[in-house]
Design an enzyme around this catalytic site. Structure first.
Site, short mmCIF file in Angstrom:
data_model
loop_
_atom_site.label_atom_id
_atom_site.label_comp_id
_atom_site.label_asym_id
_atom_site.label_seq_id
_atom_site.Cartn_x
_atom_site.Cartn_y
_atom_site.Cartn_z
N HIS B 91 0.82 -1.22 0.00
CA HIS B 91 0.00 0.00 0.00
C HIS B 91 0.85 1.27 0.00
O HIS B 91 0.33 2.36 0.22
CB HIS B 91 -0.94 0.02 1.21
CG HIS B 91 -2.00 -1.03 1.14
ND1 HIS B 91 -2.84 -1.29 2.18
CD2 HIS B 91 -2.33 -1.90 0.17
CE1 HIS B 91 -3.65 -2.29 1.85
NE2 HIS B 91 -3.36 -2.67 0.63
N ILE B 98 0.99 7.02 0.49
CA ILE B 98 0.46 5.91 1.29
C ILE B 98 -1.04 5.79 1.04
O ILE B 98 -1.78 6.77 1.14
CB ILE B 98 0.68 6.17 2.80
CG1 ILE B 98 2.15 6.49 3.07
CG2 ILE B 98 0.22 4.99 3.62
CD1 ILE B 98 2.40 7.10 4.43
N CYS B 99 -1.47 4.59 0.72
CA CYS B 99 -2.90 4.35 0.52
C CYS B 99 -3.52 3.89 1.83
O CYS B 99 -3.47 2.73 2.18
CB CYS B 99 -3.10 3.30 -0.58
SG CYS B 99 -4.81 2.86 -0.85
N LEU B 100 -4.02 4.87 2.59
CA LEU B 100 -4.58 4.56 3.90
C LEU B 100 -5.78 5.49 4.13
O LEU B 100 -5.63 6.71 4.08
CB LEU B 100 -3.50 4.78 4.98
CG LEU B 100 -3.92 4.50 6.43
CD1 LEU B 100 -4.25 3.03 6.63
CD2 LEU B 100 -2.81 4.92 7.39
N TRP B 154 -8.49 8.01 -3.98
CA TRP B 154 -8.03 6.71 -3.54
C TRP B 154 -9.17 5.71 -3.54
O TRP B 154 -10.31 6.05 -3.26
CB TRP B 154 -7.45 6.80 -2.13
CG TRP B 154 -6.18 7.58 -2.11
CD1 TRP B 154 -6.04 8.90 -1.79
CD2 TRP B 154 -4.88 7.11 -2.42
NE1 TRP B 154 -4.73 9.28 -1.89
CE2 TRP B 154 -3.99 8.20 -2.27
CE3 TRP B 154 -4.36 5.88 -2.83
CZ2 TRP B 154 -2.63 8.09 -2.51
CZ3 TRP B 154 -3.00 5.78 -3.06
CH2 TRP B 154 -2.14 6.87 -2.90
#
Lengths: 587, 161
Positions: B91, B98-100, B154
């Protein structure tokens, strides 16, 4: 991500969409929807909607707020919960009272969890000072607020939190406590107390829009700038609705009204047009070279009878480009410019036919229908403009020159209204014709016959209202034959109306009368001829369709001794009758 | 790489300043385990050292997080990226994005730098493979002009890692 509530929402939307587009079928679930209890049917009609047998109600903004408020009150009373909580529940279940009731009584705990309504309210701690969970400042507890979870935040942070959410869009209607571990709902009651009047107004706007946009029974009128919404009784038949702003549209697909053609055909047609015809559009619908002198002619009037400008003055038909003088004779006494087959057989498309390949052939076929669709569309626009100028200036002028009270001139307005409506129907029948399978010869023939009758009737009416009326408008003083004109125009109006009702009825029943008349084996279905219903018309039309289908010739075959053509309206009547079945004119 | 976008950002509001000062004090008293704040005089940009948790794929590895605060923090989420080199994680993109979800759609003003750090460490710790996201090259190419990850739409595929 993808919390359970989100998934749930997505599924809700899906199931609603499914129901929307199944059309008249599969409305069984809808019935269940109404069965919750007589006192709580979802139809919050107001008294005004009872005035006629309409299957829809136009709602102004005030009506919407009133209905919404009533629904909220009802749920609040039945579930014994505060109004803000009822509002959150209704929004979650797309404003369906019966769904709220069903879900709540089936599993209250689950519902509460899904929307963030806590069973037990946690009061703010009564410590002297509390720390705001956002700015981390300490304040006396009197200056703090919390949702039903008791997580304290100060006034400034609440304002900022709500304002951020409101400016992000309609998601603010699902606002939760800022604490990340807490899902407690923040309802309108808190919004009203904690935020600026500007954000309060925006929130209330979103809430109003939600009542329409998330509600499966209500839609906004799609006309630009129109603020009315239309509530529709699902499963109640025709989707054509006419908004108070006077725009007519299909409630199901939100395109302009297209009865008797179904939404799927309309959608296919519109898609095809956007793909194939962007530049074809204007050229085809608006300009053609004069068939005699070849000068380009822009069509700026509604009817199909075109006269080239002097010195040429050639009179021709806009659709087939043949001399107008031959219309009615060459075409066997009948208007035949609606038929693709006829044009092909006559050799109009011959040259190209031989040279071009299959692909081109289909484009040509499309062009044929598109051209007629688009021409009727622009004719309708022109007719609307003419109707308007008639209402606003010309009628008054006519009243002066012909010494007639305006009340006696209503027949002219009625004629124009009829023209506008007929152009709309006729336009869509060309989309219908394009998609009618080629191999269904009997249906095609029946359809083209009805369409041709309707179209030629409309041409006569349009010409009369547009050109013949002009004489009386231009006259210096009253003319003796004005009453004859009145009789003629009023007669044409009612005849044309009949033709179109016939056409609409036939298309709406899927032209099924053809099937029964051509196929003797299915005589058990004979009773279906009732669907065309009035007088003996249906039987006779069936006979026509049947007799001509045998020969396979596209030209009309009524002059076979069994039928006579009415002088006034050209309707084909059985030999045995002496007055026209369509306009009651004597033979 | 992102310095240009950070420099053009508006100065912190008074509310944001107050809140960040409180967060800083709290951090100094009670720093989250595995993180070290590199003290600078710039309140609007924090650089934080992360040490991979023992017993995970990233044990003892050191990375640097850069946290930029917007004018209306904490109503708006901070921008959090890894400085080069970013950890190899399904991620985390090679440009440090950051994919959060909590850094974007699910941000709440009641979250803090400290709670964000803990979430990121937990994301690292639960990883079972050291690899880049499948669309890494395409994504990084699209971000070439120093685009902020907050401008990305996202799609949070997976809440297990």
């Amino acid at each position: 991500m993808g919390s359970e509530e989100d998934m749930h929402d997505a599924n809700d939307v899906q199931s609603v969409e499914d129901d929307f587009y199944t059309g008249e079928t599969g409305m069984g679930s809808e019935d269940d929807d109404y069965n919750f209890g007589d006192n709580y049917s979802d139809d919050s009609e107001d008294v005004t909607s009872h005035r006629q047998q309409q299957n829809y109600t136009i709602l102004s903004e005030a009506d919407i707020r009133q209905h919404q408020g009533e629904n909220i009150n009802r749920v609040s009373t039945v579930l014994s919960i505060p109004r803000y909580a009822a509002c959150i529940l209704l929004r979650h279940y797309n404003w369906s009272i019966s769904r709220v009731h069903d879900e709540w009584f089936a599993d209250e705990e689950h519902v509460r969890k899904a929307v963030g309504l806590l069973e037990r309210t946690v009061e703010l701690s009564n410590a002297r000072e509390l720390t705001c969970g956002i700015c981390f400042e300490n304040y006396p507890c009197g200056r703090m607020s919390s949702a039903s979870c008791g997580h304290p935040f100060c006034g400034a942070c609440w304002r900022g939190y709500i304002s951020t959410s409101v400016s992000d869009g309609p998601g603010c209607l699902m606002l939760r406590c800022p604490d990340p571990s807490c899902g407690a709902a923040v309802g309108q009651n808190m919004i009203d107390v904690l935020t600026t009047s500007e954000d309060k107004e925006k929130y209330s706007r979103y809430l109003l829009r939600s009542y329409v946009e998330d509600n499966r029974k209500i839609k906004w009128c799609p006309a630009p700038g129109c603020e009315f919404a239309v509530e529709f009784v699902i499963g109640s038949g025709s989707y054509d609705v006419c908004c108070s702003c006077s725009y007519s549209f299909c409630w199901n697909c939100a395109e302009e009204a297209h009865r008797p053609v179904d939404c799927a055909t309309v959608a296919k047609w519109i898609l095809k047009n956007s793909a194939e015809s962007e530049n074809m559009n204007w050229i085809l619908a608006n300009s053609k070279p004069c068939p005699k002198c070849k000068r380009p002619i822009e069509k700026n009037q509604g009817c199909m009878h075109i006269t080239c400008t002097p010195p040429c003055k050639f009179e021709f038909c806009w659709l087939c480009l043949g001399p107008w003088s031959e219309h009615g004779e060459r075409t066997g006494g009948f208007y035949a410019c609606n038929r693709y087959e006829a044009a092909k057989q006559e050799g109009a498309y011959d040259e190209s036919e031989r040279r071009r390949e299959m692909a081109k052939n289909s484009l040509e076929r499309y062009t044929h229908y598109y051209e007629r669709w688009a021409t009727n569309q622009s004719s309708r626009q022109k007719a609307l403009a003419d109707l308007h100028s008639m209402q606003t200036e010309k009628l008054e002028k006519l009243s002066d020159t012909q010494s007639q009270p305006e009340s006696q001139l209503k027949f002219i307005i009625e004629a124009w209204l009829q023209i506008v409506e007929c152009r709309r129907v006729l336009k869509w029948t060309y989309a219908y014709g394009f998609y009618l399978p080629e191999h269904e010869h009997a249906k095609r023939q029946f359809f083209e016959y009805l369409q041709g009758e309707a179209e030629s009737g409309l041409e006569r009416l349009h010409q009369c209202a547009e050109k013949e009326l002009q004489v009386y408008l231009d006259a210096e003083g009253p003319m003796a034959d004005f009453n004859d004109f009145r009789t003629k125009l009023a007669g044409l109006t009612s005849v044309t109306k009949n033709y179109f009702e016939n056409l609409v009825r036939a298309l709406e029943t899927g032209l099924k009368d053809v099937g029964t008349s051509n196929n003797q084996a299915t005589c058990s279905k004979g009773s279906s001829s009732k669907s065309l219903g009035n007088k003996s018309k249906s039987g006779k039309i069936k006979a026509v369709a049947g007799s001509s289908s045998g020969s396979g010739a596209p030209s009309r075959s009524f002059d076979d001794g069994n039928l006579w053509s009415c002088d006034r309206c050209t309707y084909a009547n059985p030999r045995s009758t002496t007055t026209c079945q369509m306009c009651e004119h004597h033979k | 790489m992102t310095s240009s976008s950070a420099a053009s950002r508006k100065a912190l509001s008074k509310i944001a300043c107050n809140r960040l000062q409180k967060e800083l004090v709290e951090w100094q008293v009670n720093p989250p385990a595995g993180f070290k704040h590199k003290v600078t005089d710039n309140l609007q940009r924090w650089v934080i050292e992360v040490i991979g948790a023992p017993g995970t794929l990233y044990a003892n590895e050191k990375y640097q997080l850069q946290v930029d605060f917007p004018e209306h923090y904490p109503m708006e989420a901070p921008q959090v990226i890894f400085l080069h080199p970013a950890p190899l994680h399904p991620h985390i993109y090679s440009n440090g994005h950051i994919c959060l979800d909590i850094l974007y759609d699910s941000w709440s003003p009641a979250m803090t730098v400290s709670s964000v750090c803990i979430s990121i460490l937990s994301m690292l710790s639960s990883s079972t493979a050291k690899q880049r996201p499948p669309d890494n090259d395409r994504y990084v190419r699209n971000c070439r002009n120093g685009r902020s990850p907050k401008e990305t739409r996202w799609w949070f595929h997976d809440d297990k890692v």
